[in-house]
Design an enzyme around this catalytic site. Structure first.
Site, PDB file in Angstrom:
ATOM      1  N   ARG A 134      72.912 -18.634 -28.770  1.00  0.00           N
ATOM      2  CA  ARG A 134      71.639 -18.138 -28.214  1.00  0.00           C
ATOM      3  C   ARG A 134      70.532 -19.174 -28.234  1.00  0.00           C
ATOM      4  O   ARG A 134      70.543 -20.107 -29.029  1.00  0.00           O
ATOM      5  CB  ARG A 134      71.170 -16.941 -29.064  1.00  0.00           C
ATOM      6  N   TYR A 171      72.637 -12.423 -38.135  1.00  0.00           N
ATOM      7  CA  TYR A 171      72.701 -12.671 -36.690  1.00  0.00           C
ATOM      8  C   TYR A 171      71.542 -11.940 -35.989  1.00  0.00           C
ATOM      9  O   TYR A 171      71.284 -10.757 -36.270  1.00  0.00           O
ATOM     10  CB  TYR A 171      74.050 -12.209 -36.110  1.00  0.00           C
ATOM     11  N   ARG A 188      76.223  -8.768 -32.427  1.00  0.00           N
ATOM     12  CA  ARG A 188      75.929  -7.405 -32.843  1.00  0.00           C
ATOM     13  C   ARG A 188      77.242  -6.728 -33.219  1.00  0.00           C
ATOM     14  O   ARG A 188      78.280  -7.006 -32.632  1.00  0.00           O
ATOM     15  CB  ARG A 188      75.289  -6.613 -31.712  1.00  0.00           C
ATOM     16  N   LYS A 238      66.561  -4.816 -30.674  1.00  0.00           N
ATOM     17  CA  LYS A 238      67.428  -3.669 -30.376  1.00  0.00           C
ATOM     18  C   LYS A 238      67.115  -2.472 -31.285  1.00  0.00           C
ATOM     19  O   LYS A 238      67.120  -1.328 -30.849  1.00  0.00           O
ATOM     20  CB  LYS A 238      68.893  -4.059 -30.508  1.00  0.00           C
ATOM     21  N   ASP A 284      65.003  -8.107 -20.974  1.00  0.00           N
ATOM     22  CA  ASP A 284      65.932  -7.289 -21.761  1.00  0.00           C
ATOM     23  C   ASP A 284      65.475  -5.856 -21.997  1.00  0.00           C
ATOM     24  O   ASP A 284      66.287  -4.952 -21.989  1.00  0.00           O
ATOM     25  CB  ASP A 284      66.186  -7.977 -23.113  1.00  0.00           C
ATOM     26  N   SER A 286      75.286  -5.524 -21.335  1.00  0.00           N
ATOM     27  CA  SER A 286      75.135  -6.843 -21.946  1.00  0.00           C
ATOM     28  C   SER A 286      76.084  -7.820 -21.249  1.00  0.00           C
ATOM     29  O   SER A 286      77.195  -7.451 -20.860  1.00  0.00           O
ATOM     30  CB  SER A 286      75.475  -6.777 -23.433  1.00  0.00           C
ATOM     31  N   CYS A 313      75.872  -9.289 -18.302  1.00  0.00           N
ATOM     32  CA  CYS A 313      76.060  -9.146 -16.853  1.00  0.00           C
ATOM     33  C   CYS A 313      74.966  -9.885 -16.079  1.00  0.00           C
ATOM     34  O   CYS A 313      74.719  -9.595 -14.917  1.00  0.00           O
ATOM     35  CB  CYS A 313      76.093  -7.673 -16.451  1.00  0.00           C
ATOM     36  N   HIS A 334      66.908  -0.441 -21.653  1.00  0.00           N
ATOM     37  CA  HIS A 334      67.529  -1.773 -21.722  1.00  0.00           C
ATOM     38  C   HIS A 334      67.438  -2.399 -20.318  1.00  0.00           C
ATOM     39  O   HIS A 334      68.436  -2.497 -19.617  1.00  0.00           O
ATOM     40  CB  HIS A 334      68.993  -1.588 -22.158  1.00  0.00           C
TER      41      HIS A 334
HETATM   42  C1  OXD Z   1      72.502  -7.616 -25.784  1.00  0.00           C
HETATM   43  C2  OXD Z   1      71.455  -8.614 -25.984  1.00  0.00           C
HETATM   44  O1  OXD Z   1      73.539  -7.676 -26.453  1.00  0.00           O
HETATM   45  O2  OXD Z   1      70.442  -8.554 -25.267  1.00  0.00           O
HETATM   46  O3  OXD Z   1      72.320  -6.732 -24.946  1.00  0.00           O
HETATM   47  O4  OXD Z   1      71.599  -9.480 -26.871  1.00  0.00           O
HETATM   48 MN    MN Z   2      70.335  -6.789 -24.135  1.00  0.00          MN
END
Ligand code: OXD
Ligand code: MN
Length: 597
Positions: free
Chosen positions: A382, A202, A76, A211, A282, A253, A255, A231
């Site tokens: 991913r 991406y 991102r 998102k 998420d 993100s 964590c 989130h």
């Molecule tokens: C983020 C994701 O960046 O879930 O939070 O990909």
């Molecule tokens: Mn996320």
């Protein structure tokens, strides 16, 4: 307008918009995505022919594919992400902003003829269970088969959505264009229900349901309509008597949200019959139920998880979910058996392999200080996996009413400041606790160590309007929920003086969840401290954890000096957020400062 197949709606508003986008981008063909297996299979075949996808070993990884993005397009891009409200003030200081008409004009130049020689795919999709109170609908137009196939996993897409499309649908336009990073734009027009994404391929930038819609646009809609888009993971903790309690948890993100969402209980709890169910990893959409509690759904239908670090120990459930029907992006390709590999999967890197860029890879050259150039898989590689393929997916996953939330958990990544867990004094204070969430850079990351990034509610990159207004919305919601969840903060990342983590994390985090739920049920006392209620060490079960009582005391201790030092950083952050920080938040900050003495 010439469609290759039958349109899935006759709604004029939808069709006019598609026509407008087609006139701009000028595709050779327009195909409606029914998402029937035959159609998807045909697209997979086409994508394999052009090497957009590689089919992996059908025996070992049935229906799995590998995709590589451009090397400059792997994550991102917050600097290229914009909230285009009519006034800059409504987007707020934390978001990038472009005036909408100026943005449409600028991007129209980039979309112009961008689909010449290509097919435009029309993907009708739902976020949430079709027909439910929670559900919202969108259409994504894209020229990428990779996007189509990912959306077919990540959302409820295809024919059945057609009848729900009306003038409220979210209009998403994606064109791959030239992938020019200087002209990459991820733009949101919340006042127009519109998302425009160009020059990226991406996932986080182009799977517009995730998102862009389910957080940025949905947070805006939630404020307008009286609900919340967060989130957050959602998990259910089942006790031996069969009762399941649900929590929603927000972490910045990277964590470990996906790991917590799919946690395997430690042996001690497993033997007693405890179990964790994953509802989402998420995103949570939350609404007040008719019973006065807060109810949550995961609007997604799959997991777009970070591959590196996923293994049998860290997250066996996620690993199991990736064994079939999965699209891998930017991982390492093991050529000997046509499978995939990533750093942290096991200690056995493939000897005959291509790295994430598609180059011959020599695992002996791996340098952890230069992962991008030396690793097999990109650090942000991913897997896109079907939620239902996860062994611990909740039986309530498809429940249109969602699940009732007992606790909201905010998580930070702090070396010293935050204890392992604490409970806020109530909703307003809990909102304050969310607003000061932060993560610190660690030695593992490039750049200075210990730099604090404020990431309120883990929503810093995802609020579709002004951050101060977002906190005000949290406060408003608190007033409207007759029986609100209790709000907690956790920190799995506390370190000793040598910088080692002192809490084992992963499955052991269950012990903290148990304390949190005991508090929700008023089963245990806690110590009132300046920052909130902190557990008595005796109330967190350590049996079989390998953690000593002394370490736990340490984990639960409050470092008053580092909290005092944090106050000025919080104040600076509030100043950055600006004029719309609610007075209540400033009162909470002053009260914290006073309590710290
Ligand atoms: C983020 C994701 O960046 O879930 O939070 O990909
Ligand atoms: Mn996320």
């Amino acid at each position: 307008m010439k469609f290759e197949n039958k349109p899935l709606t006759d709604n004029k508003y939808v069709l006019d918009w598609i026509e407008e986008c087609a006139a701009l981008t000028n595709p050779d063909k327009i195909v409606w995505i029914t998402a029937e297996e035959d159609q998807l299979e045909e697209l997979r075949k086409q994508a394999c022919e052009t090497k957009e996808l590689y089919k992996l070993n059908e025996e070992l990884l049935p229906n799995c594919y590998l995709h590589r993005t451009a090397v400059n397009d792997v994550a991102r891009v917050e600097a290229r992400t914009f909230i285009c409200t009519r006034t800059k003030e409504d987007a707020g200081n934390i978001n990038n902003w472009i005036e909408p008409q100026e943005c449409y004009a600028r991007l129209s130049k980039l979309y112009k003829n961008a689909m010449v020689g290509k097919t435009m795919y029309v993907i009708p999709y739902a976020m949430g269970q079709l027909g439910s109170t929670f559900a919202k609908y969108g259409v994504e137009l894209t020229d990428s088969i990779y996007v189509v196939l990912n959306m077919a996993i990540m959302t409820r897409a295809g024919t059945a959505v057609g009848k729900y499309l009306d003038e409220h649908f979210i209009k998403g336009l994606h064109a791959t264009a030239t992938l020019d990073p200087d002209n990459r734009y991820i733009c949101h027009f919340p006042e127009d229900n519109t998302i425009w994404s160009v020059n990226s391929a991406y996932g986080g930038n182009v799977l517009l349901g995730k998102k862009c819609f389910a957080l940025r646009i949905a947070s805006y809609l939630g404020r307008k309509e009286g609900w919340m888009a967060e989130h957050m993971l959602i998990l259910g903790l089942q006790s031996p008597d069969g009762i399941i309690k649900y929590v929603a948890a927000a972490f910045p993100s990277a964590c470990g949200k996906t790991n917590l969402a799919m946690l395997i209980p430690p042996e001690y709890y497993k033997k007693k019959g405890y179990k964790i169910w994953c509802v989402g990893d998420d995103i949570a959409w939350l609404r007040i139920g008719s019973d006065g509690r807060l109810w949550a759904v995961n609007p997604e239908n799959g997991f777009f998880g970070v591959a590196p670090g996923t293994n049998e120990h860290s997250n066996p459930n996620a690993l199991a979910a990736t064994k079939r029907d999965t699209i891998f992006t930017n991982v390492c390709h093991d050529l000997d058996n046509n499978t995939v590999w990533w750093e942290g999967l096991n200690d056995n890197p493939p000897k005959n392999a291509l790295n994430w860029k598609g180059e011959k890879w020599d695992y002996t050259k791996y340098d952890k200080n230069d992962k991008i150039n030396t690793s097999g898989a990109h650090p942000n590689s991913r897997f896109t996996a079907v939620a239902k393929n996860c062994p611990c997916v909740s039986p309530e996953f498809d429940n249109p009413d969602g699940v009732p939330i007992s606790a909201v958990i905010f998580g930070g990544r702090r070396a010293k400041t935050a204890p392992l867990v604490y409970q806020s004094f109530g909703w307003q204070h809990g909102t304050f606790v969310g607003s000061i969430m932060a993560s610190e850079t660690t030695a593992a990351a490039a750049g200075a160590i210990g730099v604090v990034r404020r990431d309120p509610m883990a929503m810093r990159p995802f609020v579709g309007y002004d951050m101060g207004d977002y906190w005000a919305h949290w406060l408003e919601m608190g007033k409207k929920i007759p029986n609100p969840p209790k709000i907690f903060h956790v920190n799995w990342f506390r370190t000793d003086d040598e910088g080692h983590f002192i809490w084992p994390g992963f499955g052991e985090n269950m012990r903290v969840l148990m304390w949190i739920l005991s508090r929700c049920e008023n089963k245990v006392d806690a110590k009132e401290t300046p920052i909130g209620f902190v557990p008595y060490a005796k109330d967190i079960n350590l049996e079989g954890s390998g953690v000593s009582e002394e370490t736990l005391e340490d984990l639960l201790s409050i470092d008053t000096e580092s909290w005092k030092a944090d106050i000025s950083n919080i104040r600076e952050f509030y100043a950055l957020v600006g004029d719309r920080v609610p007075t209540e938040m400033k009162i909470e900050l002053a009260a914290l400062e006073k309590r710290l003495g």
